[in-house]
Design a protein around this motif. Structure first.
Motif, PDB file in Angstrom:
ATOM      1  N   UNK A   1       0.857  -1.187   0.000  1.00 21.89           N
ATOM      2  CA  UNK A   1       0.000   0.000   0.000  1.00 21.89           C
ATOM      3  C   UNK A   1       0.891   1.234   0.000  1.00 21.89           C
ATOM      4  N   UNK A   2       0.644   2.129  -0.933  1.00 21.57           N
ATOM      5  CA  UNK A   2       1.420   3.365  -1.033  1.00 21.57           C
ATOM      6  C   UNK A   2       0.613   4.490  -0.412  1.00 21.57           C
ATOM      7  N   UNK A   3       1.062   4.952   0.738  1.00 18.90           N
ATOM      8  CA  UNK A   3       0.360   6.010   1.455  1.00 18.90           C
ATOM      9  C   UNK A   3      -0.128   5.551   2.815  1.00 18.90           C
TER      10      UNK A   3
ATOM     11  N   UNK B   1      -5.002  -1.252   4.890  1.00 18.12           N
ATOM     12  CA  UNK B   1      -4.038  -2.132   5.556  1.00 18.12           C
ATOM     13  C   UNK B   1      -4.701  -2.943   6.664  1.00 18.12           C
ATOM     14  N   UNK B   2      -5.537  -2.284   7.458  1.00 16.83           N
ATOM     15  CA  UNK B   2      -6.196  -2.952   8.585  1.00 16.83           C
ATOM     16  C   UNK B   2      -7.113  -4.064   8.102  1.00 16.83           C
ATOM     17  N   UNK B   3      -7.936  -3.795   7.102  1.00 18.16           N
ATOM     18  CA  UNK B   3      -8.862  -4.816   6.616  1.00 18.16           C
ATOM     19  C   UNK B   3      -8.137  -5.953   5.910  1.00 18.16           C
ATOM     20  N   UNK B   4      -7.052  -5.642   5.213  1.00 18.08           N
ATOM     21  CA  UNK B   4      -6.313  -6.688   4.513  1.00 18.08           C
ATOM     22  C   UNK B   4      -5.559  -7.592   5.486  1.00 18.08           C
TER      23      UNK B   4
ATOM     24  N   UNK C   1      -5.677 -11.959   6.920  1.00 16.73           N
ATOM     25  CA  UNK C   1      -4.557 -12.888   6.807  1.00 16.73           C
ATOM     26  C   UNK C   1      -3.582 -12.571   5.699  1.00 16.73           C
ATOM     27  N   UNK C   2      -3.704 -11.400   5.088  1.00 18.94           N
ATOM     28  CA  UNK C   2      -2.815 -11.006   3.988  1.00 18.94           C
ATOM     29  C   UNK C   2      -1.611 -10.233   4.518  1.00 18.94           C
ATOM     30  N   UNK C   3      -0.389 -10.625   4.137  1.00 18.32           N
ATOM     31  CA  UNK C   3       0.790  -9.840   4.525  1.00 18.32           C
ATOM     32  C   UNK C   3       0.740  -8.461   3.862  1.00 18.32           C
ATOM     33  N   UNK C   4       0.931  -7.424   4.651  1.00 16.25           N
ATOM     34  CA  UNK C   4       0.792  -6.060   4.149  1.00 16.25           C
ATOM     35  C   UNK C   4       2.024  -5.226   4.508  1.00 16.25           C
ATOM     36  N   UNK C   5       2.526  -4.490   3.514  1.00 10.90           N
ATOM     37  CA  UNK C   5       3.576  -3.502   3.738  1.00 10.90           C
ATOM     38  C   UNK C   5       3.084  -2.146   3.262  1.00 10.90           C
ATOM     39  N   UNK C   6       3.197  -1.152   4.130  1.00 11.03           N
ATOM     40  CA  UNK C   6       2.807   0.215   3.788  1.00 11.03           C
ATOM     41  C   UNK C   6       4.069   1.033   3.523  1.00 11.03           C
TER      42      UNK C   6
ATOM     43  N   UNK D   1     -13.486   3.693   1.306  1.00 13.79           N
ATOM     44  CA  UNK D   1     -12.829   3.198   0.093  1.00 13.79           C
ATOM     45  C   UNK D   1     -11.617   2.338   0.422  1.00 13.79           C
ATOM     46  N   UNK D   2     -10.878   2.721   1.467  1.00 20.66           N
ATOM     47  CA  UNK D   2      -9.749   1.909   1.899  1.00 20.66           C
ATOM     48  C   UNK D   2     -10.194   0.523   2.323  1.00 20.66           C
ATOM     49  N   UNK D   3     -11.304   0.458   3.052  1.00 21.00           N
ATOM     50  CA  UNK D   3     -11.854  -0.827   3.464  1.00 21.00           C
ATOM     51  C   UNK D   3     -12.150  -1.706   2.256  1.00 21.00           C
ATOM     52  N   UNK D   4     -12.847  -1.140   1.263  1.00 24.07           N
ATOM     53  CA  UNK D   4     -13.183  -1.901   0.052  1.00 24.07           C
ATOM     54  C   UNK D   4     -11.921  -2.350  -0.669  1.00 24.07           C
TER      55      UNK D   4
END
Length: 283
Positions: free
Chosen positions: A6-8, A17-20, A24-29, A267-270
């Motif tokens: 996620x950029x931003x 990021x929170x919903x992803x 169970x998805x690995x997330x890097x911001x 929109x971030x949630x979606x």
């Protein structure tokens, strides 16, 4: 690594990021700073807060929440998104970061200098993507406009292909020694394509092409680099916040609609949910 990048790190990006990550998805911001919202003093009329809250406090609370859930954060400036064998590579000043899916949530900036005739020659000698268009200017003379690290990055990309490259800082004093001209630019000149730069002091210099690398990379520049559809300088998305390129999503101020925190969070949630679903479907 099969991760969502996620950029931003504004409300849209952190909500995604929170919903992803909760799915169970690995997330890097990836983010350089708190974005445009950090300039706001207080946030009012926000659900659940009977009193106004500091914009910085709201942002930092969201980031803390995401970190507590296991979201990885990298403080970096993003230069571009490129295709890779199994997804994408995010180019940044720290490292190249692999991504299976990408969410663009870096607000709304278009770092285009206010120079006469710039829009007239966009796509006609003026480019926003060195890696996309450098090939067309082999054995020609080009300029890069800007004075920061992004400028230097684009300069180096061009120098791999083109011998005659000059940085035009447009009046700014750069912190690099690469070939540059610090004169203030007045306008661009040409017939069907750009042919010369006219400076405020009345002098002119001829160039075959001009590359814009002004300020930091925003959604407009990222879109130009990878081919995302734009409408009135906003990224076009569908109801799932997906762009015209599969596995790239966008949310928040960089897409059309109200520039409000609740809208960005929704929109971030979606985007976070849909990007996570996409990644799971490709396992």
């Amino acid at each position: 690594m099969q991760q969502l990048v996620i950029i931003g790190q504004g409300p849209a990006g952190i909500s995604a990021a929170i919903y992803a990550v909760r799915s169970g998805t690995p997330v890097t911001v990836l983010a350089k700073d708190l974005g445009a919202m950090k300039k706001a003093d207080i946030i009012e009329n926000y659900y659940g807060f009977p009193e106004a809250i500091s914009a910085t406090e709201l942002l930092n609370n969201g980031i803390k929440q995401a970190k507590n859930l296991g979201v990885n954060f990298v403080n970096t400036e993003v230069y571009g998104i490129e295709y890779a064998t199994d997804g994408f590579v995010i180019k940044s000043n720290v490292e190249d970061i692999s991504a299976k899916a990408v969410i663009i949530a870096c607000g709304m900036t278009r770092n285009v200098p206010k120079i006469e005739n710039i829009e007239k020659f966009e796509g006609k000698g003026i480019s926003y993507c060195a890696i996309c268009d450098a090939f067309f200017y082999r054995n020609k003379k080009v300029a890069v406009i800007g004075s920061g690290q992004y400028t230097l990055h684009e300069y180096q990309v061009l120098k791999n292909v083109i011998q005659d490259v000059t940085i035009l800082t447009n009046g700014a004093s750069p912190n690099f020694t690469e070939a540059h001209n610090t004169k203030k630019i007045k306008s661009f000149e040409g017939d069907t394509t750009v042919q010369a730069v006219i400076f405020e002091d009345g002098s002119r210099e001829e160039f075959d092409g001009i590359f814009i690398a002004n300020g930091s990379v925003g959604p407009f520049e990222l879109s130009k680099k990878i081919g995302l559809q734009l409408e009135k300088n906003k990224i076009v998305v569908d109801a799932k916040m997906q762009t015209n390129i599969p596995a790239i999503y966008a949310c928040g101020d960089c897409v059309a609609g109200l520039m409000q925190v609740p809208k960005a969070i929704y929109e971030g949630m979606i985007a976070g949910i849909e990007a996570s679903r996409y990644m799971k479907s490709k396992k």
